[in-house]
Motif scaffolding. Structure first.
Motif, PDB file in Angstrom:
ATOM      1  N   CYS A   1       5.390   6.385  -3.981  1.00 21.01           N
ATOM      2  CA  CYS A   1       6.412   6.079  -2.970  1.00 21.01           C
ATOM      3  C   CYS A   1       5.861   5.110  -1.933  1.00 21.01           C
ATOM      4  N   GLY A   2       6.679   4.139  -1.558  1.00 23.22           N
ATOM      5  CA  GLY A   2       6.231   3.195  -0.534  1.00 23.22           C
ATOM      6  C   GLY A   2       7.247   2.116  -0.270  1.00 23.22           C
ATOM      7  N   GLU A   3       6.778   1.061   0.372  1.00 24.39           N
ATOM      8  CA  GLU A   3       7.635  -0.078   0.683  1.00 24.39           C
ATOM      9  C   GLU A   3       7.064  -1.325   0.022  1.00 24.39           C
TER      10      GLU A   3
ATOM     11  N   ILE B   1       6.648  -4.926   0.074  1.00 30.83           N
ATOM     12  CA  ILE B   1       6.831  -5.617   1.345  1.00 30.83           C
ATOM     13  C   ILE B   1       7.497  -6.982   1.225  1.00 30.83           C
TER      14      ILE B   1
ATOM     15  N   ARG C   1      11.045  -6.023   1.020  1.00 27.03           N
ATOM     16  CA  ARG C   1      11.352  -4.887   1.878  1.00 27.03           C
ATOM     17  C   ARG C   1      12.268  -3.905   1.131  1.00 27.03           C
TER      18      ARG C   1
ATOM     19  N   ILE D   1      12.353  -0.020  -0.376  1.00 26.81           N
ATOM     20  CA  ILE D   1      11.711   1.294  -0.409  1.00 26.81           C
ATOM     21  C   ILE D   1      11.811   1.802  -1.850  1.00 26.81           C
TER      22      ILE D   1
ATOM     23  N   LYS E   1       0.887  -1.167   0.000  1.00 30.74           N
ATOM     24  CA  LYS E   1       0.000   0.000   0.000  1.00 30.74           C
ATOM     25  C   LYS E   1       0.922   1.213   0.000  1.00 30.74           C
ATOM     26  N   PRO E   2       0.961   1.973  -1.101  1.00 33.02           N
ATOM     27  CA  PRO E   2       1.895   3.092  -1.152  1.00 33.02           C
ATOM     28  C   PRO E   2       1.661   4.079  -0.011  1.00 33.02           C
TER      29      PRO E   2
END
Lengths: 204, 423
Positions: B335-337, B339, B342, B344, B320-321
């Motif tokens: 931008c986000g992770e 998952i 992991r 970025i 989920k950004p």
């Protein structure tokens, strides 16, 4: 004081640690709501500076990875900006969990050599003693807590900056400045410690 | 009839979307009189604004067309457009609905020749295309409108332009002196099919909907891909008209979020899979990234999911950004992770589609003249009220796709028939 940590289980996915976090860490009771969406870690302004980031820390708690969680730099690099908490779609107080885990890491000896923890201790010492941070004393105490020689080394390395600050009036010589009612502050902190102890007793 | 038998056996259906149309037809074809009330100028609701349905990617137009034929041929259905229910009194078998009819300024003589639109000059936002283009003040709601009749927007009334519009009509169809009127209507049962609206993307401030024209919602994507949409069906970047070949779909934009809509809106996963298919159909070299928490494609939908997943141009990114910003080159940056890895990320796209969820039309805070029993989110409960004569159909009662909406509408029609037959 916090209930003793569970033994590290041989089984990596033992729930003992997750239960302990639920019962002992502020916001830990909300951990089970996490759906691992990554909005917290993706929102973190210093996410790239963290070994795991908040989302993975929560996954690791659930997986029972006690030692890895409590020695993670994620606890120490958090700046308490609260973006993760504000954006969490499940309303989990992520910042509180991370911050309280840092406190637990200190309590249980996981942070004895963490520079961030040593700095935080120096900072707290000055704040509680004087009601203010005294740059000289906080810095000196922090440097020397890293060892006598390291204290000398870092002190000398920063001497030029310190003298420059004195010359321009940004740092003073002489006794540390105190707030007017230091007795009042001491009483407040003493009462806070009492409340904390009472709450710890109630939980037992 | 015995004492206590319903005074009225008419069934009032409120809302002319796919659920209302279905409920009205099912009841009428069983031999019951139906009044179908639609607030807007034409039927079809949200469905008529869809480019294609999932999972078969067929066009809603053909199903709607058949339904319109059934309505036309059925004398038991009385259709009232521009009509909104203002109040309800009474009990099962004997309701009195107060209905407000707003003027269309065009009567049934209209042949949809379009001369009025040519005579008109002023342009207004085209609500059919979610404001992405303009229409004249005298306009056809859209090219498949039923009833196929023009409407004149009230802002032009009383101006010389209105007189010019009236003069242009050869069929005497323009009536500039039409007034708003309120009337009462008897019914034995009421079916609420008041539908939904897209969640307001401006409230998702971290996703930057208002900061770039290239960040759009899923309902806008439908119009962008539709042949009668603002771009004649070309999926382009709204900012500069260039082909949108790097496209991101952001799932759960508002849904499953305690800060916005706490529930799953049910349709957005499939809608985004469909949108990815639209993009890939238009541009063989396009690449689409779908950012998701989990993909909810159940039962018969899973084969469509498999089909889309096997497309090498479509990537599924579990994340989920955190936020979307406008990069230095003006493109949106997601931008986000990520998952699983992991990692970025910060990725630029030509077009970002926010999969915003469904909010009931009667959401809390919405201006709703009639107080109908609803849950905390504004969805109506299946049997509204305790007197057993009011029912919800379609998304008025909870997030549904079209198939489930029509099923719930059929169920509501049966309940309504039972209510008007009961002694």
């Amino acid at each position: 004081m916090t209930a003793a940590l569970p033994e590290t289980a041989e089984n990596r996915y033992d729930l003992g640690f997750a239960r302990w976090v639920r019962d002992n860490v502020e916001g830990g009771d909300k951990l089970s709501l996490c759906m691992q969406c990554g909005a917290c870690s993706g929102s973190c302004p210093i996410g790239t500076q963290m070994d795991h980031g908040p989302r993975k820390i929560i996954a690791m708690i659930r997986a029972g990875m006690k030692d890895e969680v409590l020695s993670s730099n994620t606890l120490w690099n958090c700046t308490s900006c609260y973006r993760c908490t504000v954006r969490c779609p499940r309303g989990i107080p992520v910042t509180s969990i991370i911050q309280d885990l840092a406190a637990k890491a200190v309590e249980f000896g996981y942070a004895d050599k963490k520079e961030n923890a040593l700095f935080a201790k120096s900072f707290w010492w000055s704040t509680s003693a004087f009601g203010r941070t005294d740059e000289r004393l906080v810095t000196a105490r922090y440097y020397f807590s890293l060892g006598f020689l390291e204290g000398i080394r870092r002190g000398l390395a920063n001497l030029k900056i310190a003298l420059g600050m004195v010359r321009t009036g940004r740092m003073h010589l002489g006794m540390p400045h105190k707030i007017k009612d230091i007795k009042g502050l001491t009483a407040i902190l003493a009462r806070a410690a009492e409340i904390e102890a009472e709450e710890a007793n109630d939980e037992l | 009839m015995t004492d206590g038998a319903p005074k009225s056996q008419t069934i009032a259906v409120v809302g002319g979307g796919i659920a209302g149309i279905t409920a009205a037809l099912e009841a009428a074809e069983m031999g019951y009189d139906v009044v179908l009330l639609e607030k807007g100028p034409s039927l079809g609701g949200r469905v008529t604004r869809l480019n294609r349905y999932f999972p078969k990617l067929c066009h809603p137009t053909c199903g709607l067309e058949i339904n319109y034929q059934r309505i036309k041929k059925n004398p038991r259905i009385k259709l009232m457009t521009m009509s909104e229910v203002q109040g309800v009194t009474g009990v099962r078998g004997d309701y009195l609905l107060t209905v407000r009819k707003t003027p269309r300024f065009v009567n049934a003589n209209c042949t949809a020749c379009g001369a009025c639109a040519q005579a008109a000059e002023t342009e207004i936002d085209n609500s059919f295309n979610y404001g992405m283009d303009k229409v004249k003040v005298a306009y056809l709601p859209h090219e498949h409108a039923f009833p196929m009749r023009y409407i004149i927007s009230p802002e032009v009334i009383g101006t010389p332009e209105a007189d010019k519009i009236k003069e242009s009509c050869k069929y005497n169809a323009v009536e500039l002196d039409q007034q708003e009127e309120t009337f009462d209507l008897n019914a034995g049962a009421i079916i609420w099919a008041t539908g939904w609206r897209p969640y307001d993307a401006s409230k998702l401030d971290v996703y930057g909907y208002d900061s770039s024209p290239d960040i759009i919602t899923n309902v806008e994507m439908e119009r962008l891909a539709a042949h009668d949409g603002p771009t004649d069906g070309k999926i382009i970047r709204p900012s500069d008209g260039e082909p949108a070949k790097r496209v991101a779909m952001i799932q759960c934009a508002g849904s499953r979020d305690v800060n916005h809509l706490p529930y799953c809106s049910m349709i957005c996963c499939l809608a985004s899979l469909k949108h990815a298919a639209y993009v890939r159909e238009q541009y063989p070299d396009a690449e689409v990234d779908i950012y998701y928490i989990d993909i909810r494609a159940h039962d018969k939908m899973s084969s469509f999911y498999e089909r889309v997943r096997n497309d090498p141009g479509i990537n599924f990114i579990k994340s989920k950004p955190g936020h979307i910003v406008v990069g230095e080159d003006g493109r949106p940056l997601v931008c986000g992770e990520q998952i699983i890895e992991r990692e970025i990320y910060q990725r630029p796209y030509d077009l970002v589609v926010l999969a915003t969820g469904m909010e009931p039309s009667r959401a809390p805070g919405a201006d709703q003249p009639v107080d109908v029993e609803q849950d905390e989110h504004g969805f109506l409960i299946p049997a509204v009220g305790n007197d057993g004569g009011q029912f919800s159909a379609g998304v008025a009662g909870g997030p549904f796709d079209v198939a489930l909406s029509t099923q719930s509408a059929t169920a509501a029609a049966l309940k309504a028939i039972q209510a008007v037959r009961a002694g």
